[in-house]
Design an enzyme around this catalytic site. Sequence first.
Site, PDB file in Angstrom:
ATOM      1  N   GLY A 165      72.294  76.006  19.220  1.00  0.00           N
ATOM      2  CA  GLY A 165      73.615  75.953  18.592  1.00  0.00           C
ATOM      3  C   GLY A 165      73.452  76.455  17.164  1.00  0.00           C
ATOM      4  N   ALA A 166      74.006  77.649  16.907  1.00  0.00           N
ATOM      5  CA  ALA A 166      73.841  78.250  15.573  1.00  0.00           C
ATOM      6  C   ALA A 166      75.151  78.212  14.797  1.00  0.00           C
ATOM      7  CB  ALA A 166      73.347  79.690  15.714  1.00  0.00           C
TER       8      ALA A 166
ATOM      9  N   VAL B 279      72.295  66.039  18.499  1.00  0.00           N
ATOM     10  CA  VAL B 279      73.229  65.962  17.375  1.00  0.00           C
ATOM     11  C   VAL B 279      74.680  66.079  17.869  1.00  0.00           C
ATOM     12  CG1 VAL B 279      73.870  67.028  15.153  1.00  0.00           C
ATOM     13  CG2 VAL B 279      71.476  67.014  15.876  1.00  0.00           C
TER      14      VAL B 279
ATOM     15  N   ASN C  55      77.861  75.745  12.348  1.00  0.00           N
ATOM     16  CA  ASN C  55      77.697  75.254  10.980  1.00  0.00           C
ATOM     17  C   ASN C  55      76.490  74.335  10.842  1.00  0.00           C
ATOM     18  OD1 ASN C  55      79.872  76.583   9.831  1.00  0.00           O
ATOM     19  ND2 ASN C  55      81.317  74.991  10.440  1.00  0.00           N
TER      20      ASN C  55
ATOM     21  N   ARG D 246      76.563  58.306   3.909  1.00  0.00           N
ATOM     22  CA  ARG D 246      77.959  58.281   3.448  1.00  0.00           C
ATOM     23  C   ARG D 246      78.275  56.934   2.782  1.00  0.00           C
ATOM     24  NH1 ARG D 246      80.351  61.372   8.831  1.00  0.00           N
ATOM     25  NH2 ARG D 246      80.157  63.450   7.944  1.00  0.00           N
TER      26      ARG D 246
ATOM     27  N   ASN E  29      78.181  65.574  19.382  1.00  0.00           N
ATOM     28  CA  ASN E  29      79.012  64.366  19.520  1.00  0.00           C
ATOM     29  C   ASN E  29      79.783  64.347  20.841  1.00  0.00           C
ATOM     30  OD1 ASN E  29      78.782  62.643  17.227  1.00  0.00           O
ATOM     31  ND2 ASN E  29      79.555  64.340  16.001  1.00  0.00           N
TER      32      ASN E  29
ATOM     33  N   HIS F  60      77.516  55.939  16.330  1.00  0.00           N
ATOM     34  CA  HIS F  60      77.856  56.907  15.285  1.00  0.00           C
ATOM     35  C   HIS F  60      79.360  57.161  15.298  1.00  0.00           C
ATOM     36  CE1 HIS F  60      77.810  60.249  12.620  1.00  0.00           C
ATOM     37  NE2 HIS F  60      78.007  61.159  13.539  1.00  0.00           N
TER      38      HIS F  60
ATOM     39  N   ASN G  49      81.803  68.480  25.740  1.00  0.00           N
ATOM     40  CA  ASN G  49      80.432  68.539  25.233  1.00  0.00           C
ATOM     41  C   ASN G  49      79.398  68.063  26.253  1.00  0.00           C
ATOM     42  OD1 ASN G  49      81.125  69.795  22.919  1.00  0.00           O
ATOM     43  ND2 ASN G  49      80.947  68.032  21.582  1.00  0.00           N
TER      44      ASN G  49
HETATM   45  N1  APR Z   1      74.097  77.057  24.305  1.00  0.00           N
HETATM   46  C1  APR Z   1      73.913  77.376  23.011  1.00  0.00           C
HETATM   47  N2  APR Z   1      74.881  77.268  22.077  1.00  0.00           N
HETATM   48  C2  APR Z   1      76.077  76.824  22.472  1.00  0.00           C
HETATM   49  C3  APR Z   1      76.349  76.465  23.816  1.00  0.00           C
HETATM   50  C4  APR Z   1      75.288  76.605  24.748  1.00  0.00           C
HETATM   51  N3  APR Z   1      75.453  76.287  26.046  1.00  0.00           N
HETATM   52  N4  APR Z   1      77.628  76.061  23.886  1.00  0.00           N
HETATM   53  C5  APR Z   1      78.148  76.144  22.647  1.00  0.00           C
HETATM   54  N5  APR Z   1      77.220  76.605  21.792  1.00  0.00           N
HETATM   55  C6  APR Z   1      77.332  76.880  20.369  1.00  0.00           C
HETATM   56  C7  APR Z   1      78.655  77.541  19.980  1.00  0.00           C
HETATM   57  O1  APR Z   1      78.652  78.928  20.306  1.00  0.00           O
HETATM   58  C8  APR Z   1      78.695  77.283  18.478  1.00  0.00           C
HETATM   59  O2  APR Z   1      78.181  78.365  17.738  1.00  0.00           O
HETATM   60  O3  APR Z   1      77.332  75.692  19.607  1.00  0.00           O
HETATM   61  C9  APR Z   1      77.805  76.050  18.298  1.00  0.00           C
HETATM   62  C10 APR Z   1      78.524  74.872  17.674  1.00  0.00           C
HETATM   63  O4  APR Z   1      78.809  75.218  16.382  1.00  0.00           O
HETATM   64  P1  APR Z   1      80.128  74.762  15.584  1.00  0.00           P
HETATM   65  O5  APR Z   1      81.315  74.976  16.454  1.00  0.00           O
HETATM   66  O6  APR Z   1      80.084  75.380  14.239  1.00  0.00           O
HETATM   67  O7  APR Z   1      79.947  73.179  15.467  1.00  0.00           O
HETATM   68  P2  APR Z   1      79.065  72.396  14.382  1.00  0.00           P
HETATM   69  O8  APR Z   1      79.924  72.035  13.239  1.00  0.00           O
HETATM   70  O9  APR Z   1      77.806  73.101  14.159  1.00  0.00           O
HETATM   71  O10 APR Z   1      78.808  71.038  15.190  1.00  0.00           O
HETATM   72  C11 APR Z   1      77.984  71.029  16.348  1.00  0.00           C
HETATM   73  O11 APR Z   1      77.270  68.782  16.014  1.00  0.00           O
HETATM   74  O12 APR Z   1      77.927  67.244  14.420  1.00  0.00           O
HETATM   75  C12 APR Z   1      78.082  67.675  15.732  1.00  0.00           C
HETATM   76  O13 APR Z   1      80.389  67.094  16.264  1.00  0.00           O
HETATM   77  C13 APR Z   1      79.511  68.147  16.018  1.00  0.00           C
HETATM   78  O14 APR Z   1      79.224  68.253  18.382  1.00  0.00           O
HETATM   79  C14 APR Z   1      79.292  69.021  17.211  1.00  0.00           C
HETATM   80  C15 APR Z   1      77.913  69.636  16.925  1.00  0.00           C
END
Ligand code: APR
Length: 305
Positions: free
Chosen positions: A7-8, A116, A10, A149, A118, A173, A93
């Site tokens: 997951g790349a 990580v 934020n 926090r 949620n 959490h 998720n």
């Molecule tokens: N394999 C790899 N990456 C994936 C997959 C997958 N099967 N499915 C989704 N993703 C990637 C998305 O393409 C996206 O780039 O996961 C990334 C999630 O990034 P953001 O939408 O920016 O979410 P972020 O703020 O990073 O949060 C990710 O962490 O804190 C928790 O609640 C939050 O569940 C969320 C997670």
Amino acid sequence: MKISVIGAGNVGGLTAMRLAQEGLGDIFLVDIAKGLAQGKVCDLEDTQAILKSNFNIIGTDDINEIRDSDIVVVTAGLARKPGMTREDLLNKNAQILKAVCLNIKTLAAKSIVIIVTNPLDLMTRLAQQVLGLPVNKVFGMGITLDAARFANLISKELNVAVTQIEACVIGSHGEGMLPLPRFTKVSGEPLDKIIGKDKAQELIVKTFDRGKEIVAFLGSGSAYFAPSAAIAEIVTTIAKGDSQTLGLSAYLNGEYGIKDVCIGVTCRLGKNGIEKIVELELNREELAALQDCASKLKEQFKEIK
Ligand code: APR
């Protein structure tokens, strides 16, 4: 040491940056979205000359690149949108997490896996079931963020340096967190001896709402600076072979009278994962609140389709 971040977005992008800058090993950043991890990694690599630091980081959309990782961090999933609770995210998720964990099982079955995504405690338990690894090697990052926090809000309220505050939060959490004033120390003194019950409760409510407050301000996406810092703290502890007591979403097998659930508790973390659940001496009220929170998690877990 090979560390993969799946997951790349934020949280994942910023986590990869922190881990690379810590010099912990080879970092692999993976995302299903074409080009996203590659783009972020190109940008990150370009910081090396400015920071006068070498690191090895690879960005890819090929999950096979996580093969034989020592540590895998899973941030893949959807982030909360305004008005959405963590539980709303549950089934979306869960599907993503299941697919990711099946890949980890095939490619990196000896790794330590940090969840990580949620809703954190439910996703951690799901990951344990899909992975079938020893439960001390699969755990979640959540309550160290809630504690950070709480500490920040106490620091602002009392005008005390945040470094003087050791905040203690257990439970689930997010909405089910249990900040514990009796175990929270300000310059070594328990918080409940420093401020009254009402003031403590006010800070607790603000801590509950902190994630939502950030989501509402941002308009899209959720928090990532503090979450990535909390992940980096956990990974650094494992990678450097240090041992540290901190809050993790961990599987309980009778501790606090709770079984078969992942929930935020204080743990001893070392190079092989969770060494021990450090049981706090909770009073009757605190214990009842934790047990209630565990029962709710068990019920919610049944909602995963
Ligand atoms: N394999 C790899 N990456 C994936 C997959 C997958 N099967 N499915 C989704 N993703 C990637 C998305 O393409 C996206 O780039 O996961 C990334 C999630 O990034 P953001 O939408 O920016 O979410 P972020 O703020 O990073 O949060 C990710 O962490 O804190 C928790 O609640 C939050 O569940 C969320 C997670």
